[in-house]
Design a protein around this motif. Sequence first.
Motif, PDB file in Angstrom:
ATOM      1  N   GLU A  35      49.726   9.487  24.000  1.00  0.00           N
ATOM      2  CA  GLU A  35      49.173   9.773  25.330  1.00  0.00           C
ATOM      3  C   GLU A  35      47.837  10.535  25.261  1.00  0.00           C
ATOM      4  OE1 GLU A  35      52.158  12.051  27.342  1.00  0.00           O
ATOM      5  OE2 GLU A  35      50.710  12.866  28.756  1.00  0.00           O
ATOM      6  N   PHE A  36      47.777  11.518  24.330  1.00  0.00           N
ATOM      7  CA  PHE A  36      46.581  12.365  24.259  1.00  0.00           C
ATOM      8  C   PHE A  36      45.398  11.614  23.648  1.00  0.00           C
ATOM      9  CE2 PHE A  36      50.352  15.043  24.212  1.00  0.00           C
ATOM     10  CZ  PHE A  36      50.161  15.673  25.432  1.00  0.00           C
TER      11      PHE A  36
ATOM     12  N   ILE B  23      44.070   9.324  26.390  1.00  0.00           N
ATOM     13  CA  ILE B  23      43.252  10.024  27.389  1.00  0.00           C
ATOM     14  C   ILE B  23      41.867  10.317  26.804  1.00  0.00           C
ATOM     15  CG2 ILE B  23      43.024  12.167  28.735  1.00  0.00           C
ATOM     16  CD1 ILE B  23      46.190  12.188  28.728  1.00  0.00           C
TER      17      ILE B  23
ATOM     18  N   PHE C 298      39.389   8.107  28.812  1.00  0.00           N
ATOM     19  CA  PHE C 298      39.161   8.735  30.116  1.00  0.00           C
ATOM     20  C   PHE C 298      38.348  10.023  30.111  1.00  0.00           C
ATOM     21  CE2 PHE C 298      42.892   5.989  30.733  1.00  0.00           C
ATOM     22  CZ  PHE C 298      42.347   5.161  31.706  1.00  0.00           C
TER      23      PHE C 298
ATOM     24  N   ILE D 267      38.630  17.264  32.611  1.00  0.00           N
ATOM     25  CA  ILE D 267      39.808  16.793  31.886  1.00  0.00           C
ATOM     26  C   ILE D 267      40.063  17.656  30.647  1.00  0.00           C
ATOM     27  CG2 ILE D 267      40.674  14.852  30.494  1.00  0.00           C
ATOM     28  CD1 ILE D 267      39.163  13.005  32.487  1.00  0.00           C
ATOM     29  N   GLY D 268      41.329  18.006  30.408  1.00  0.00           N
ATOM     30  CA  GLY D 268      41.672  18.722  29.181  1.00  0.00           C
ATOM     31  C   GLY D 268      42.481  19.977  29.391  1.00  0.00           C
ATOM     32  N   ASP D 269      42.388  20.596  30.558  1.00  0.00           N
ATOM     33  CA  ASP D 269      43.210  21.779  30.804  1.00  0.00           C
ATOM     34  C   ASP D 269      44.393  21.367  31.689  1.00  0.00           C
ATOM     35  OD1 ASP D 269      44.009  24.567  31.035  1.00  0.00           O
ATOM     36  OD2 ASP D 269      41.945  25.022  30.420  1.00  0.00           O
ATOM     37  N   ASP D 270      45.147  22.346  32.144  1.00  0.00           N
ATOM     38  CA  ASP D 270      46.326  22.025  32.957  1.00  0.00           C
ATOM     39  C   ASP D 270      45.942  21.506  34.340  1.00  0.00           C
ATOM     40  OD1 ASP D 270      48.310  22.754  31.043  1.00  0.00           O
ATOM     41  OD2 ASP D 270      47.701  24.826  31.365  1.00  0.00           O
TER      42      ASP D 270
ATOM     43  N   LEU E  16      43.203  10.394  38.537  1.00  0.00           N
ATOM     44  CA  LEU E  16      43.821   9.091  38.283  1.00  0.00           C
ATOM     45  C   LEU E  16      45.218   9.247  37.684  1.00  0.00           C
ATOM     46  CD1 LEU E  16      43.737   5.976  37.636  1.00  0.00           C
ATOM     47  CD2 LEU E  16      42.520   6.588  35.522  1.00  0.00           C
TER      48      LEU E  16
ATOM     49  N   LEU F  91      35.358  11.797  37.177  1.00  0.00           N
ATOM     50  CA  LEU F  91      36.809  11.771  36.979  1.00  0.00           C
ATOM     51  C   LEU F  91      37.199  13.123  36.393  1.00  0.00           C
ATOM     52  CD1 LEU F  91      39.459  10.107  37.055  1.00  0.00           C
ATOM     53  CD2 LEU F  91      38.994   9.453  34.683  1.00  0.00           C
TER      54      LEU F  91
ATOM     55  N   GLY G 295      40.551  14.471  36.256  1.00  0.00           N
ATOM     56  CA  GLY G 295      41.905  14.685  35.745  1.00  0.00           C
ATOM     57  C   GLY G 295      42.816  13.549  36.114  1.00  0.00           C
ATOM     58  N   GLY G 296      44.083  13.703  35.777  1.00  0.00           N
ATOM     59  CA  GLY G 296      45.038  12.652  36.090  1.00  0.00           C
ATOM     60  C   GLY G 296      46.328  12.835  35.337  1.00  0.00           C
ATOM     61  N   ASP G 297      47.047  11.748  35.203  1.00  0.00           N
ATOM     62  CA  ASP G 297      48.299  11.758  34.469  1.00  0.00           C
ATOM     63  C   ASP G 297      48.499  10.356  33.912  1.00  0.00           C
ATOM     64  OD1 ASP G 297      50.522  13.114  33.508  1.00  0.00           O
ATOM     65  OD2 ASP G 297      51.790  12.455  35.173  1.00  0.00           O
ATOM     66  N   THR G 298      49.070  10.258  32.726  1.00  0.00           N
ATOM     67  CA  THR G 298      49.238   8.960  32.089  1.00  0.00           C
ATOM     68  C   THR G 298      50.681   8.792  31.647  1.00  0.00           C
ATOM     69  OG1 THR G 298      46.955   9.127  31.308  1.00  0.00           O
ATOM     70  CG2 THR G 298      48.332   7.464  30.268  1.00  0.00           C
TER      71      THR G 298
HETATM   72  P1  ADP Z   1      50.053  18.143  31.529  1.00  0.00           P
HETATM   73  O1  ADP Z   1      51.094  17.944  30.491  1.00  0.00           O
HETATM   74  O2  ADP Z   1      49.633  19.553  31.737  1.00  0.00           O
HETATM   75  O3  ADP Z   1      50.354  17.406  32.800  1.00  0.00           O
HETATM   76  P2  ADP Z   1      48.595  15.967  30.522  1.00  0.00           P
HETATM   77  O4  ADP Z   1      48.908  15.842  29.091  1.00  0.00           O
HETATM   78  O5  ADP Z   1      49.283  15.100  31.488  1.00  0.00           O
HETATM   79  O6  ADP Z   1      48.740  17.493  30.923  1.00  0.00           O
HETATM   80  O7  ADP Z   1      47.029  15.770  30.686  1.00  0.00           O
HETATM   81  C1  ADP Z   1      46.101  16.396  29.843  1.00  0.00           C
HETATM   82  C2  ADP Z   1      44.768  16.378  30.520  1.00  0.00           C
HETATM   83  O8  ADP Z   1      44.319  15.048  30.658  1.00  0.00           O
HETATM   84  C3  ADP Z   1      44.780  16.969  31.924  1.00  0.00           C
HETATM   85  O9  ADP Z   1      43.547  17.643  32.120  1.00  0.00           O
HETATM   86  C4  ADP Z   1      44.856  15.766  32.810  1.00  0.00           C
HETATM   87  O10 ADP Z   1      44.254  16.002  34.060  1.00  0.00           O
HETATM   88  C5  ADP Z   1      44.091  14.729  32.004  1.00  0.00           C
HETATM   89  N1  ADP Z   1      44.535  13.336  32.208  1.00  0.00           N
HETATM   90  C6  ADP Z   1      45.736  12.786  31.910  1.00  0.00           C
HETATM   91  N2  ADP Z   1      45.768  11.483  32.184  1.00  0.00           N
HETATM   92  C7  ADP Z   1      44.552  11.181  32.704  1.00  0.00           C
HETATM   93  C8  ADP Z   1      43.961  10.001  33.183  1.00  0.00           C
HETATM   94  N3  ADP Z   1      44.600   8.830  33.219  1.00  0.00           N
HETATM   95  N4  ADP Z   1      42.697  10.081  33.642  1.00  0.00           N
HETATM   96  C9  ADP Z   1      42.033  11.242  33.639  1.00  0.00           C
HETATM   97  N5  ADP Z   1      42.514  12.385  33.175  1.00  0.00           N
HETATM   98  C10 ADP Z   1      43.768  12.370  32.699  1.00  0.00           C
END
Ligand code: ADP
Length: 315
Positions: A3-4, A7, A11, A25-28, A86, A116, A118-121
Motif C-alpha cells: 500500500e505504501f 501511494i 500519488f 500526503i504522508g502524515d496522518d 482520494l 492532491l 491525501g486519501g486512502d487506498t
Molecule cells: P493512515 O493509516 O493514517 O490512514 P494511510 O497509510 O492510509 O494512513 O495513508 C498514508 C498517507 O498517504 C496519508 O497521508 C494519506 O492521506 C495518503 N494517501 C493514502 N492513499 C492515498 C491516495 N490514494 N491518494 C492520495 N493520498 C493517499
Amino acid sequence: MDEFDLIRRFFTSVGACRPDVCIGIGDDAAVVQVPPGKQLVIATDTLVEDVHFPASMPAHAVGYRALAVNLSDLAAMGAEPAWASLGLTVPDDEAGWLEGFAGGFSELASRFDVALIGGDTTRGPRCMTVTVHGLCEPGKAVLRSGAQPGDTVCVTGSLGKGGAGLRAFSESGPADPLAHEFLYPEPRIVAGRALARLASAMIDVSDGLLADLGHILEASSVGAHVDVAALPIDAAVCTRFGADTAQDLALGGGDDYELCCCIPARNLHEAMTAVAGAGSTLSRIGEITAAEGLVCADAEGRTMTPAHRGYRHFE
Ligand code: ADP
Ligand code: MG
C-alpha cells in the motif's frame, strides 16, 4: 508493491503544487491554509465500476472523470477549486491501471491548480471517492434555492453529448470522437466563477437537464417553462443519432456536466458576455414561473411530455 509503495509511486506528486498546502500526503492528515476571509466549499462524489463507468473505460479517463465530476459540483456553486483527496479501492497490484488513473487525475488537477493532499487506498472491487475543497467569497456560493419567477433559465455549452458519448463508446470504443465527450467532460469551473455573482440559482447537469432543473425548482419552490426548441442540442449528436434521440438525450441523458442556471433579467446581458469570456456559451432555454411544475413546450408552443427525466439510483 504494498500500500505504501503504491501511494509513493503513483500519488505523491499528483496535480498542482500549492503554497497553501502546509502538510500534504504522508502524515496522518493533511493541513491546508484557508485564505482569510474566504469560505470553504466541499463536494464528494463516488464512482463505482459498472455503475458510473464501464469496466472497459481507459484508466486515464477514469482518473480524469473521478476529479471532473467533483469539479463540476464546485463549478455549480461558483467556487474556485483548491484541494482534493482520494479514497481509492482497486482489485489488485494493477501498476498499469494505476499509472493511467493517476495520470488522468493529475492532468485535470494541474489544469485547475488542484493539489492532491491525501486519501486512502484499499483492495476490493474497483471504486473511488474524491472529495474536492474549493473557496468562495463569504455568503456568495450559488445555491439551488435562489430562483425567482421571471428569471431566465440558461444552460452552458451543449447538451446530449454525455449520453451519446457513452453510447458511442459502447458501440465503437474510446477512439470515437463522440466517445471523447463521455470520457473527458469539461468541468465548467471558469463559467461557474463568471456566473457566481450573476446567477440566482445554479446546478450542474449530471443526471439530465430535466432532473437537475427539477432540483432547482423544488429547492426554490417555483416552476419553469422550458422551450425545447431552444435547447443547445449538440450538433454531432443530432448527426449521429437523429434529432429525436438527440432531444431525448439532451433532456434526460445525463453526464453532460454543463451548468444550468437562473439569471435575473438585470444580469442577463452581463452573464452572456461573462460566459463567452470564460470560453463557453450560454443559451436561454426557458423561464422560471411562480406556478410550480416543469412544463416543456415544442417549437409550436404545444406542451409536451419528455420520455425520460433522468437517472436515479435505487429506482
Ligand atoms: P493512515 O493509516 O493514517 O490512514 P494511510 O497509510 O492510509 O494512513 O495513508 C498514508 C498517507 O498517504 C496519508 O497521508 C494519506 O492521506 C495518503 N494517501 C493514502 N492513499 C492515498 C491516495 N490514494 N491518494 C492520495 N493520498 C493517499
Ligand atoms: Mg488510511
